[in-house]
Enzyme design. Structure first.
Site, PDB file in Angstrom:
ATOM      1  CG  HIS A  57      -1.885   0.958   1.479  1.00  0.00           C
ATOM      2  ND1 HIS A  57      -1.598   2.218   1.800  1.00  0.00           N
ATOM      3  CD2 HIS A  57      -3.222   0.845   1.225  1.00  0.00           C
ATOM      4  CE1 HIS A  57      -2.936   2.994   1.999  1.00  0.00           C
ATOM      5  NE2 HIS A  57      -3.735   1.945   1.974  1.00  0.00           N
ATOM      6  CG  ASP A  80       0.663  -2.435   6.046  1.00  0.00           C
ATOM      7  OD1 ASP A  80      -0.292  -2.626   6.903  1.00  0.00           O
ATOM      8  OD2 ASP A  80       0.457  -1.809   5.098  1.00  0.00           O
ATOM      9  CD  GLN A  86      -6.904  -4.514   4.008  1.00  0.00           C
ATOM     10  OE1 GLN A  86      -7.855  -5.351   4.459  1.00  0.00           O
ATOM     11  NE2 GLN A  86      -7.120  -3.338   3.760  1.00  0.00           N
ATOM     12  CE  LYS A 142      -7.574   0.148   5.915  1.00  0.00           C
ATOM     13  NZ  LYS A 142      -6.805   0.050   4.768  1.00  0.00           N
ATOM     14  CB  CYS A 167      -3.745   3.160  -1.438  1.00  0.00           C
ATOM     15  SG  CYS A 167      -4.909   4.651  -1.267  1.00  0.00           S
TER      16      CYS A 167
HETATM   17  C1  LIG Z   1      -5.646   0.649   4.706  1.00  0.00           C
HETATM   18  C2  LIG Z   1      -4.302   0.452   4.487  1.00  0.00           C
HETATM   19  C3  LIG Z   1      -3.187   0.974   5.001  1.00  0.00           C
HETATM   20  C4  LIG Z   1      -3.336   2.483   5.820  1.00  0.00           C
HETATM   21  O1  LIG Z   1      -4.170   2.549   6.653  1.00  0.00           O
HETATM   22  P1  LIG Z   1      -4.964   3.967   7.449  1.00  0.00           P
HETATM   23  O2  LIG Z   1      -6.056   3.565   8.322  1.00  0.00           O
HETATM   24  O3  LIG Z   1      -5.398   4.572   6.267  1.00  0.00           O
HETATM   25  O4  LIG Z   1      -3.856   4.635   8.063  1.00  0.00           O
HETATM   26  C5  LIG Z   1      -1.911   0.601   5.031  1.00  0.00           C
HETATM   27  N1  LIG Z   1      -2.044  -0.818   4.637  1.00  0.00           N
HETATM   28  C6  LIG Z   1      -2.710  -1.462   4.202  1.00  0.00           C
HETATM   29  C7  LIG Z   1      -2.433  -2.915   3.681  1.00  0.00           C
HETATM   30  C8  LIG Z   1      -3.932  -1.092   4.123  1.00  0.00           C
HETATM   31  O5  LIG Z   1      -5.102  -1.806   3.714  1.00  0.00           O
END
Ligand SMILES: *Cc1c(COP(=O)(O)O)cnc(C)c1O
Length: 400
Positions: free
Chosen positions: A118, A193, A196, A219, A357
């Site tokens: 992302h 990260d 997800q 999320k 993104c």
């Molecule tokens: C949504 C997302 C982000 C960013 O998260 P924010 O809540 O916008 O800071 C980073 N990495 C992944 C894989 C995402 O799905």
């Protein structure tokens, strides 16, 4: 697990109609809806015991501070972290990664990312001046792990990888990659990260053996404005502060300031209190249903959706990873993804259209954009059916 329909009924937003039809929300990878209990926690906080944390000696603030620190312990337990002091509250995944990039990366430092990241796990490293290397993916959207040995060496400073690709749904085999990184570049720090990953699978930072892990409250059925950064104790202790302000200090004078130990060192200013309490309730909610149950349910829905989507004329799923999260990205012949999403919206079906993104992923697969359907604990089979019916209408309108 209670039937998904009963779960759905706990989400007030999902009871509304759009254009005369019950809302079908298939954009949970962008953000999840909130169960009533999360909304009520935040509402109750503002109505009955609103106050700041850490400072007040009075009863309201003491109660709020206690709940706030309970939330920290809960998050630690949720990701199997050894101590609540390894949990930093941030604004979200984006801010968590920026914090790590700004405190761990100097211009010219080498950072290894994957082809599936992302933008939130690309741009912060560029701003920090990193020299970026990329672990590529194959045509299925699986990372080419065999290429790690050519990319890692004694100069690799950071390896930052997504757990699940938000664009095409690949579940990255971290349990295979992390030991390889430890062997080939023992000095490198590893950031995951989990924006997800955390909402859809049980995570143990102990088993993963990562140095950092980031995710967002919004999320995982919690509010916006709060996220988590986990860091190994000894790593956090060695890091300089990022933002300066109240609550992150030990002592301040105009000559010099000494900084508080982690996590306070990285939490300058008044934190997002209502959001932290909301996230705390969201984690309770997930624990109550059971992450294993949520995962099994989402795997069923995703498999069903995949087989139904593939019956649609001209529809091409982007990526065919070995292991897929609750995300399916697709294109239909020459039909623009935004047109598809607009027609679906007329039927009350909310999907995401665009680059998600993740422009480098779009480029890798040779498409400017995709339509993305993503699922959560509250998604039902009939909603997948609504999606497919809507897509058949799209094909009949635009298809030749
Ligand atoms: C949504 C997302 C982000 C960013 O998260 P924010 O809540 O916008 O800071 C980073 N990495 C992944 C894989 C995402 O799905």
């Amino acid at each position: 697990m209670p039937a998904a329909y009963n779960i759905r009924s706990q989400f007030p937003v999902l009871s509304q109609t759009i254009n005369g039809r019950l809302l079908v929300f298939l954009d949970s990878a962008a953000t999840t809806q909130k169960p009533l209990c999360v909304i009520e926690t935040m509402n109750d906080f503002y109505r009955t015991h609103y106050s700041s944390v850490k400072r007040g000696a009075y009863a309201l603030s003491a109660k709020t501070s206690q709940k706030f620190e309970e939330a920290r312990s809960k998050v630690a337990k949720f990701i199997d972290a050894p101590s609540e002091n390894t949990i930093i509250f941030t604004k979200g995944t984006t801010e968590s990664i920026n914090l790590v990039a700004q405190t761990n990366c100097k211009p010219g430092d080498e950072v290894l990312l994957s082809a599936l990241e992302h933008h939130a796990n690309i741009v912060p490293w560029q701003i920090a001046g990193a020299k970026i290397k990329v672990l590529p993916c194959d045509d299925n959207g699986d990372l080419q792990i065999s290429k790690l040995s050519a990319l890692l060496h004694e100069k690799t400073k950071i390896v930052a990888l997504t757990h699940i690709a938000n664009s095409i749904g690949t579940v990255v085999p971290l349990q295979d990659i992390i030991p390889t990184v430890r062997k080939l570049a023992p000095q490198a720090k590893i950031l995951i990260d989990a924006a997800q990953g955390a909402p859809h699978s049980k995570i143990s930072v102990k088993d993963l053996d990562c140095d950092f892990l980031a995710f967002s409250g919004h999320k995982i059925y919690g509010p916006t404005g709060v996220g988590i950064l986990y860091g190994k104790s000894e790593v956090l202790e060695s890091m300089p502060p990022w933002q300066g302000g109240g609550e992150m200090i030990e002592q301040v004078s105009f000559e010099r300031t000494s900084f508080a130990p982690p996590p306070a060192r990285f939490e300058a200013g008044t934190p997002p209190i209502a959001e932290v309490l909301g996230l705390s309730t969201a984690i309770d909610w997930v624990n109550e249903i059971g992450m294993g149950n949520i995962l099994a349910h989402e795997e069923r829905i995703t498999a069903y959706a995949l087989s139904e989507l593939q019956k649609i004329n001209g529809l091409q799923v982007i990526g065919n990873p070995k292991n897929r999260g609750a995300i399916i990205s697709f294109v239909i012949n020459q039909i623009h993804p935004h047109d598809t999403a607009m027609i679906l919206d007329e039927e009350g079906v909310a999907v995401r259209a665009g680059h998600h993104c993740a422009q480098p992923v779009m480029e890798r697969f040779g498409v400017p954009a995709t339509v993305r359907a993503s699922f959560a604990a509250y998604t039902n089979e009939w909603e997948v059916d609504s999606l497919c019916l809507g897509l058949k209408r799209v094909v009949s309108i635009f298809g030749k």
